[in-house]
Design a protein around this motif. Structure first.
Motif, PDB file in Angstrom:
ATOM      1  N   VAL A 173      -4.214  64.211  17.567  1.00  0.00           N
ATOM      2  CA  VAL A 173      -4.498  62.943  16.882  1.00  0.00           C
ATOM      3  C   VAL A 173      -3.246  62.399  16.193  1.00  0.00           C
ATOM      4  O   VAL A 173      -3.010  61.179  16.193  1.00  0.00           O
ATOM      5  CB  VAL A 173      -5.684  63.065  15.889  1.00  0.00           C
ATOM      6  N   GLU A 174      -2.445  63.289  15.641  1.00  0.00           N
ATOM      7  CA  GLU A 174      -1.233  62.811  14.970  1.00  0.00           C
ATOM      8  C   GLU A 174      -0.218  62.276  15.977  1.00  0.00           C
ATOM      9  O   GLU A 174       0.440  61.255  15.729  1.00  0.00           O
ATOM     10  CB  GLU A 174      -0.631  63.925  14.124  1.00  0.00           C
ATOM     11  N   SER A 175      -0.097  62.919  17.125  1.00  0.00           N
ATOM     12  CA  SER A 175       0.893  62.474  18.108  1.00  0.00           C
ATOM     13  C   SER A 175       0.485  61.165  18.770  1.00  0.00           C
ATOM     14  O   SER A 175       1.345  60.355  19.140  1.00  0.00           O
ATOM     15  CB  SER A 175       1.110  63.550  19.174  1.00  0.00           C
ATOM     16  N   LEU A 176      -0.815  60.923  18.915  1.00  0.00           N
ATOM     17  CA  LEU A 176      -1.294  59.720  19.589  1.00  0.00           C
ATOM     18  C   LEU A 176      -1.739  58.618  18.629  1.00  0.00           C
ATOM     19  O   LEU A 176      -2.176  57.554  19.069  1.00  0.00           O
ATOM     20  CB  LEU A 176      -2.457  60.080  20.521  1.00  0.00           C
ATOM     21  N   GLY A 177      -1.647  58.872  17.341  1.00  0.00           N
ATOM     22  CA  GLY A 177      -2.030  57.859  16.363  1.00  0.00           C
ATOM     23  C   GLY A 177      -3.526  57.619  16.308  1.00  0.00           C
ATOM     24  O   GLY A 177      -3.978  56.487  16.070  1.00  0.00           O
ATOM     25  N   LEU A 178      -4.323  58.663  16.520  1.00  0.00           N
ATOM     26  CA  LEU A 178      -5.779  58.564  16.492  1.00  0.00           C
ATOM     27  C   LEU A 178      -6.307  58.984  15.129  1.00  0.00           C
ATOM     28  O   LEU A 178      -5.626  59.673  14.363  1.00  0.00           O
ATOM     29  CB  LEU A 178      -6.390  59.471  17.559  1.00  0.00           C
ATOM     30  N   ALA A 179      -7.535  58.606  14.847  1.00  0.00           N
ATOM     31  CA  ALA A 179      -8.221  59.126  13.670  1.00  0.00           C
ATOM     32  C   ALA A 179      -8.925  60.427  14.032  1.00  0.00           C
ATOM     33  O   ALA A 179      -9.414  60.595  15.148  1.00  0.00           O
ATOM     34  CB  ALA A 179      -9.237  58.114  13.148  1.00  0.00           C
ATOM     35  N   SER A 180      -8.975  61.321  13.081  1.00  0.00           N
ATOM     36  CA  SER A 180      -9.731  62.568  13.206  1.00  0.00           C
ATOM     37  C   SER A 180     -11.000  62.420  12.380  1.00  0.00           C
ATOM     38  O   SER A 180     -10.952  62.387  11.155  1.00  0.00           O
ATOM     39  CB  SER A 180      -8.904  63.745  12.677  1.00  0.00           C
ATOM     40  N   ILE A 181     -12.141  62.302  13.073  1.00  0.00           N
ATOM     41  CA  ILE A 181     -13.423  62.248  12.369  1.00  0.00           C
ATOM     42  C   ILE A 181     -13.898  63.689  12.226  1.00  0.00           C
ATOM     43  O   ILE A 181     -14.255  64.334  13.213  1.00  0.00           O
ATOM     44  CB  ILE A 181     -14.460  61.408  13.138  1.00  0.00           C
ATOM     45  N   ALA A 182     -13.870  64.199  11.007  1.00  0.00           N
ATOM     46  CA  ALA A 182     -14.123  65.621  10.775  1.00  0.00           C
ATOM     47  C   ALA A 182     -15.618  65.899  10.716  1.00  0.00           C
ATOM     48  O   ALA A 182     -16.279  65.645   9.707  1.00  0.00           O
ATOM     49  CB  ALA A 182     -13.450  66.082   9.492  1.00  0.00           C
ATOM     50  N   ARG A 183     -16.140  66.434  11.824  1.00  0.00           N
ATOM     51  CA  ARG A 183     -17.531  66.872  11.883  1.00  0.00           C
ATOM     52  C   ARG A 183     -17.639  68.252  11.238  1.00  0.00           C
ATOM     53  O   ARG A 183     -16.762  69.092  11.400  1.00  0.00           O
ATOM     54  CB  ARG A 183     -17.966  66.947  13.357  1.00  0.00           C
ATOM     55  N   GLY A 184     -18.715  68.481  10.485  1.00  0.00           N
ATOM     56  CA  GLY A 184     -18.890  69.781   9.836  1.00  0.00           C
ATOM     57  C   GLY A 184     -17.833  70.083   8.798  1.00  0.00           C
ATOM     58  O   GLY A 184     -17.373  71.224   8.710  1.00  0.00           O
ATOM     59  N   PRO A 185     -17.426  69.108   7.974  1.00  0.00           N
ATOM     60  CA  PRO A 185     -16.365  69.378   7.000  1.00  0.00           C
ATOM     61  C   PRO A 185     -16.767  70.394   5.940  1.00  0.00           C
ATOM     62  O   PRO A 185     -15.904  70.993   5.299  1.00  0.00           O
ATOM     63  CB  PRO A 185     -16.105  68.001   6.383  1.00  0.00           C
ATOM     64  N   LEU A 186     -18.079  70.592   5.778  1.00  0.00           N
ATOM     65  CA  LEU A 186     -18.575  71.620   4.846  1.00  0.00           C
ATOM     66  C   LEU A 186     -19.207  72.782   5.612  1.00  0.00           C
ATOM     67  O   LEU A 186     -20.052  73.500   5.088  1.00  0.00           O
ATOM     68  CB  LEU A 186     -19.583  71.000   3.874  1.00  0.00           C
ATOM     69  N   ALA A 187     -18.772  72.964   6.878  1.00  0.00           N
ATOM     70  CA  ALA A 187     -19.275  74.055   7.714  1.00  0.00           C
ATOM     71  C   ALA A 187     -20.802  74.074   7.731  1.00  0.00           C
ATOM     72  O   ALA A 187     -21.442  75.092   7.528  1.00  0.00           O
ATOM     73  CB  ALA A 187     -18.722  75.399   7.251  1.00  0.00           C
ATOM     74  N   MET A 188     -21.369  72.877   7.953  1.00  0.00           N
ATOM     75  CA  MET A 188     -22.815  72.688   8.036  1.00  0.00           C
ATOM     76  C   MET A 188     -23.538  73.192   6.790  1.00  0.00           C
ATOM     77  O   MET A 188     -24.646  73.710   6.857  1.00  0.00           O
ATOM     78  CB  MET A 188     -23.370  73.328   9.306  1.00  0.00           C
ATOM     79  N   GLY A 189     -22.876  73.054   5.645  1.00  0.00           N
ATOM     80  CA  GLY A 189     -23.481  73.426   4.369  1.00  0.00           C
ATOM     81  C   GLY A 189     -23.028  74.753   3.814  1.00  0.00           C
ATOM     82  O   GLY A 189     -23.256  75.038   2.632  1.00  0.00           O
ATOM     83  N   LEU A 190     -22.373  75.570   4.627  1.00  0.00           N
ATOM     84  CA  LEU A 190     -21.949  76.884   4.135  1.00  0.00           C
ATOM     85  C   LEU A 190     -20.950  76.739   2.993  1.00  0.00           C
ATOM     86  O   LEU A 190     -20.942  77.550   2.056  1.00  0.00           O
ATOM     87  CB  LEU A 190     -21.340  77.699   5.279  1.00  0.00           C
ATOM     88  N   LEU A 191     -20.131  75.688   3.050  1.00  0.00           N
ATOM     89  CA  LEU A 191     -19.138  75.464   2.009  1.00  0.00           C
ATOM     90  C   LEU A 191     -19.718  74.784   0.771  1.00  0.00           C
ATOM     91  O   LEU A 191     -18.986  74.434  -0.148  1.00  0.00           O
ATOM     92  CB  LEU A 191     -17.973  74.647   2.572  1.00  0.00           C
TER      93      LEU A 191
END
Length: 327
Positions: free
Chosen positions: A204-222
């Motif tokens: 994403v950084e090399s191609l200038g894309l956005a990273s949509i972070a799925r599971g940023p809380l590890a599906m609630g574990l965090l």
């Protein structure tokens, strides 16, 4: 919530630095005995949570056509009826379902289904366009995704979608798709302090894309709620033993391996008055400027916690976490 907006790749579409994931508010989705939803929902509370998120500065809301067999899109559309132009809506297609019975029926990666699916999503969302439309079959062959580009470009040209993306954890496929898809501006992928997604971040950084972070809380574990042996409900997707959910076991308890890893960095993540969840989101914001985390929600209290993140981890804090988790 941190103040500056982030942009979805080259689209010019500006979004809040933390968005809202709308899978859980869709309610049940089943295929025989298997569950793909998060259990029963209260639409009144879901709507209140969406409104509160907006009041706190969230402008990016991510759903999918099959979440609750269309119910998540319906709730989201109703919540923002009358102020559609003030929010950025992302949805997905590719997983098929029966809207009447709430049953998951399979997958369809054909251009014909793509055209039908966008019309269904527009109807349920109560809008005439989707800001970000995402291919939802993570493990589809690259050739199948590329076969959709002409249709996606036509949908951009006719104004039904503004931009598109692929929801996949395969960095090579994401790179190959984006290279040949003019209005591909993002990748949605599993991404958290427990899964730093080095290959995808490089793409994403090399191609200038956005990273949509799925599971940023590890599906609630965090969230920190599962260290005492608490189980998710039997009708929760996290208790089904799906191989693509590594954070919970078939009995609905948190993975002991991942709970131990959380404990190793808990002190750093919760420093400066942060909750564990806030620390996990602050780690993502420090990881790359390309990221837009989309923590899920079902309650007002959850969005208030998630959107209270003030800033990324400091470079020193980020380095500590990396040293503890990855040497």
């Amino acid at each position: 919530m941190t103040g500056a907006t982030r942009t979805l790749g080259s689209s010019g579409i500006e979004v809040s630095p933390i968005g809202v994931g709308c899978w859980a508010i869709g309610g049940p989705l089943h295929a025989g005995g298997e569950q793909f939803g998060w259990g029963a929902v209260d639409d009144t509370e879901s709507t209140a949570a969406l409104h509160r998120a907006f009041d706190l500065g969230a402008t990016f809301f991510d759903t999918a056509s099959n979440y609750g067999a269309g119910h998540s899109e319906t709730v989201l559309g109703r919540a923002f009826a009358g102020r559609r132009d003030q929010v950025v809506i992302a949805t997905k297609w590719g997983n098929t379902f029966d809207e009447a019975t709430g049953e998951a029926t399979g997958q369809d990666a054909t251009p014909g289904y793509l055209r039908a699916a966008i019309d269904g999503s527009l109807r349920r969302l109560g809008t005439d366009y989707v800001d970000l439309y995402q291919f939802h079959i993570s493990d589809a062959p690259l050739s199948a995704a590329l076969d959709l580009v002409d249709t996606l470009e036509d949908l951009v040209a006719t104004g039904k979608i503004r931009a598109y993306a692929w929801s996949t954890d395969d960095a090579a496929n994401a790179e190959g798709f984006a290279a040949k898809a003019p209005h591909c501006v993002a990748v949605q992928h599993d991404f958290s302090v427990l899964n730093p997604a080095a290959g995808m971040v490089a793409v994403v950084e090399s191609l200038g894309l956005a990273s949509i972070a799925r599971g940023p809380l590890a599906m609630g574990l965090l969230s920190g709620k599962y260290h005492d042996g608490r189980r998710v409900a039997a009708d929760d997707v996290r208790a089904q033993g799906h191989p693509w959910i590594p954070y919970f076991g078939e009995d609905g308890t948190g993975s002991t391996e991942h709970l131990s890893r959380i404990d190793a960095v808990r002190e750093v993540l919760t420093s400066d008055g942060r909750t564990l969840a806030q620390g996990a989101l602050a780690w993502l914001l420090a990881r790359t400027d390309a990221v837009v985390p989309i923590p899920g929600c079902r309650t007002v209290a959850q969005v208030e916690e998630n959107l209270a993140v003030r800033s990324p981890l400091t470079p020193g804090e980020f380095a500590q976490v990396e040293s503890l988790l990855r040497g």
